[in-house]
Design a protein around this motif. Sequence first.
Motif, mmCIF file in Angstrom:
data_model
loop_
_atom_site.group_PDB
_atom_site.id
_atom_site.type_symbol
_atom_site.label_atom_id
_atom_site.label_comp_id
_atom_site.label_asym_id
_atom_site.label_seq_id
_atom_site.Cartn_x
_atom_site.Cartn_y
_atom_site.Cartn_z
ATOM 1 N N GLU A 38 70.046 50.873 77.359
ATOM 2 C CA GLU A 38 68.882 51.224 76.544
ATOM 3 C C GLU A 38 68.790 51.468 75.215
ATOM 4 O OE1 GLU A 38 66.270 54.409 78.657
ATOM 5 O OE2 GLU A 38 68.286 54.479 80.064
ATOM 6 N N ARG A 39 69.960 51.591 74.699
ATOM 7 C CA ARG A 39 70.099 51.709 73.101
ATOM 8 C C ARG A 39 69.785 50.300 72.462
ATOM 9 N NH1 ARG A 39 75.665 52.049 74.327
ATOM 10 N NH2 ARG A 39 76.235 50.196 72.837
ATOM 11 N N ASP A 40 69.910 49.449 73.110
ATOM 12 C CA ASP A 40 69.466 48.120 72.412
ATOM 13 C C ASP A 40 68.072 47.734 72.556
ATOM 14 O OD1 ASP A 40 72.392 47.205 72.094
ATOM 15 O OD2 ASP A 40 72.200 46.887 74.273
ATOM 16 N N ALA A 41 67.180 48.402 73.005
ATOM 17 C CA ALA A 41 65.958 48.165 73.247
ATOM 18 C C ALA A 41 65.067 47.803 71.691
ATOM 19 C CB ALA A 41 65.080 49.524 73.972
ATOM 20 N N ARG A 42 65.338 48.785 71.127
ATOM 21 C CA ARG A 42 64.545 48.347 69.670
ATOM 22 C C ARG A 42 65.186 47.041 69.060
ATOM 23 N NH1 ARG A 42 60.171 50.158 66.982
ATOM 24 N NH2 ARG A 42 60.276 49.590 64.846
ATOM 25 N N ALA A 43 66.508 46.810 68.976
ATOM 26 C CA ALA A 43 66.941 45.558 68.600
ATOM 27 C C ALA A 43 66.663 44.365 69.294
ATOM 28 C CB ALA A 43 68.527 45.652 68.469
ATOM 29 N N ILE A 44 66.444 44.524 70.565
ATOM 30 C CA ILE A 44 65.769 43.334 71.534
ATOM 31 C C ILE A 44 64.530 43.078 71.030
ATOM 32 C CG2 ILE A 44 65.285 42.945 73.734
ATOM 33 C CD1 ILE A 44 67.741 44.261 74.800
ATOM 34 N N ALA A 45 63.653 44.287 70.833
ATOM 35 C CA ALA A 45 61.938 44.143 70.402
ATOM 36 C C ALA A 45 62.220 43.579 68.946
ATOM 37 C CB ALA A 45 61.745 45.345 70.607
ATOM 38 N N GLU A 46 62.812 43.578 68.268
ATOM 39 C CA GLU A 46 62.986 43.180 66.849
ATOM 40 C C GLU A 46 63.261 41.574 67.053
ATOM 41 O OE1 GLU A 46 65.565 45.671 64.795
ATOM 42 O OE2 GLU A 46 64.122 47.108 64.449
ATOM 43 N N VAL A 47 64.130 41.514 67.882
ATOM 44 C CA VAL A 47 64.667 39.943 67.905
ATOM 45 C C VAL A 47 63.337 39.316 68.716
ATOM 46 C CG1 VAL A 47 65.840 38.166 69.069
ATOM 47 C CG2 VAL A 47 66.849 40.121 67.840
ATOM 48 N N HIS A 48 62.737 39.819 69.669
ATOM 49 C CA HIS A 48 61.578 39.264 70.514
ATOM 50 C C HIS A 48 60.265 38.854 69.333
ATOM 51 C CE1 HIS A 48 59.761 39.523 74.903
ATOM 52 N NE2 HIS A 48 59.559 38.185 74.251
ATOM 53 N N VAL A 49 60.222 39.834 68.687
ATOM 54 C CA VAL A 49 58.863 39.658 67.852
ATOM 55 C C VAL A 49 59.333 38.774 66.853
ATOM 56 C CG1 VAL A 49 57.445 40.680 65.989
ATOM 57 C CG2 VAL A 49 57.874 41.837 68.409
ATOM 58 N N ALA A 50 60.311 38.641 66.102
ATOM 59 C CA ALA A 50 60.867 37.524 65.114
ATOM 60 C C ALA A 50 61.070 36.316 65.712
ATOM 61 C CB ALA A 50 62.139 38.133 64.466
ATOM 62 N N SER A 51 61.359 36.369 66.788
ATOM 63 C CA SER A 51 61.673 34.815 67.405
ATOM 64 C C SER A 51 60.332 34.249 67.734
ATOM 65 C CB SER A 51 62.757 35.015 68.666
ATOM 66 O OG SER A 51 62.072 35.717 69.657
ATOM 67 N N TRP A 52 59.545 35.174 68.197
ATOM 68 C CA TRP A 52 58.115 34.546 68.652
ATOM 69 C C TRP A 52 57.346 34.009 67.267
ATOM 70 C CZ3 TRP A 52 53.737 35.431 72.375
ATOM 71 C CH2 TRP A 52 54.274 35.665 73.641
ATOM 72 N N ARG A 53 57.602 34.658 66.070
ATOM 73 C CA ARG A 53 57.031 34.420 65.174
ATOM 74 C C ARG A 53 57.421 33.092 64.333
ATOM 75 N NH1 ARG A 53 56.337 40.436 62.696
ATOM 76 N NH2 ARG A 53 54.588 40.982 63.790
ATOM 77 N N TRP A 54 58.838 32.635 64.625
ATOM 78 C CA TRP A 54 59.356 31.664 64.152
ATOM 79 C C TRP A 54 59.105 30.530 64.811
ATOM 80 C CZ3 TRP A 54 63.333 28.470 66.003
ATOM 81 C CH2 TRP A 54 64.143 29.071 66.610
ATOM 82 N N ALA A 55 59.453 30.529 66.437
ATOM 83 C CA ALA A 55 59.607 29.794 67.384
ATOM 84 C C ALA A 55 58.257 29.172 67.865
ATOM 85 C CB ALA A 55 60.341 30.226 68.700
ATOM 86 N N TYR A 56 57.120 30.044 67.953
ATOM 87 C CA TYR A 56 55.830 29.652 68.276
ATOM 88 C C TYR A 56 54.849 29.571 66.912
ATOM 89 C CZ TYR A 56 57.577 31.105 72.626
ATOM 90 O OH TYR A 56 58.200 31.366 73.738
ATOM 91 N N ARG A 57 55.217 29.573 65.699
ATOM 92 C CA ARG A 57 54.357 29.388 64.627
ATOM 93 C C ARG A 57 53.537 28.078 64.571
ATOM 94 N NH1 ARG A 57 59.518 28.052 63.023
ATOM 95 N NH2 ARG A 57 60.041 25.900 62.050
ATOM 96 N N ASN A 58 54.017 27.079 65.408
ATOM 97 C CA ASN A 58 53.108 25.596 65.570
ATOM 98 C C ASN A 58 52.195 25.737 66.821
ATOM 99 O OD1 ASN A 58 53.999 24.769 63.094
ATOM 100 N ND2 ASN A 58 55.849 23.843 63.949
ATOM 101 N N ASP A 59 52.684 26.817 67.568
ATOM 102 C CA ASP A 59 51.993 26.915 69.152
ATOM 103 C C ASP A 59 51.017 27.796 69.293
ATOM 104 O OD1 ASP A 59 53.681 24.723 70.190
ATOM 105 O OD2 ASP A 59 55.264 25.943 69.898
ATOM 106 N N LEU A 60 50.885 28.951 68.539
ATOM 107 C CA LEU A 60 49.930 30.052 68.711
ATOM 108 C C LEU A 60 49.259 30.362 67.361
ATOM 109 C CD1 LEU A 60 52.345 32.174 71.122
ATOM 110 C CD2 LEU A 60 50.539 30.803 71.681
ATOM 111 N N PRO A 61 48.222 30.934 67.397
ATOM 112 C CA PRO A 61 47.581 31.359 66.289
ATOM 113 C C PRO A 61 48.464 32.271 65.526
ATOM 114 C CG PRO A 61 45.918 31.530 68.128
ATOM 115 C CD PRO A 61 47.429 31.161 68.585
ATOM 116 N N ALA A 62 48.221 32.096 64.011
ATOM 117 C CA ALA A 62 49.259 33.177 63.053
ATOM 118 C C ALA A 62 48.605 34.431 63.189
ATOM 119 C CB ALA A 62 48.873 32.633 61.532
#
Length: 185
Positions: free
Chosen positions: A15-39
């Motif tokens: 559970e103490r990893d939840a914030r860090a996982i969320a940060e990776v989740h959001v950051a990774s969506w922003r780079w991985a899907y930058r050409n697939d989803l609206p900015a």
Amino acid sequence: MSATAADVTIRRATERDARAIAEVHVASWRWAYRNDLPASLLADLSVDERELAHRRELAAEEGTTCVLVAVDTGDRVMGFASTGPSRDDDAPPDTGELYAIYLLADVAGSGLGRALLEHATRDLRDAGYVTASLWVLASNERARRFYERAGWRWDGSVSEHRFDCGNRPIVRYSIDGLASSDARG
């Protein structure tokens, strides 16, 4: 600072990893899907909302989901993967699913994703699954090549995933023989 798979430990998330996982989740969506989803969709992603969802998943008593984190020597979460039983209506009971696998941009291509996928696949096998599946955006060629190199194959299934910006085609990949061999990463 970029890390390689050799510099990283993969362990079960707490559970103490939840914030860090969320940060990776959001950051990774922003780079991985930058050409697939609206900015605008990517800009509006909320670490706080993702943290709540990950905290609930990690606190769940049922124990059917496994969340792994890849951490560097300073215990910084560089990526995560989540697995459990398949959510597909047509899946036999011995089918698991890779729900998510995401990395920070600075470790993409370092071998860390492959190591994380190998651990996730091994956890599915150890949980008794014979087959596993995952869903990926049809337009995400990089991810599709990544899975294919690891032995996963598109099984012909197509669906849609609802985003705030509309539906996007997704395709299902699968891998067989988990119970009879090591992870195929």
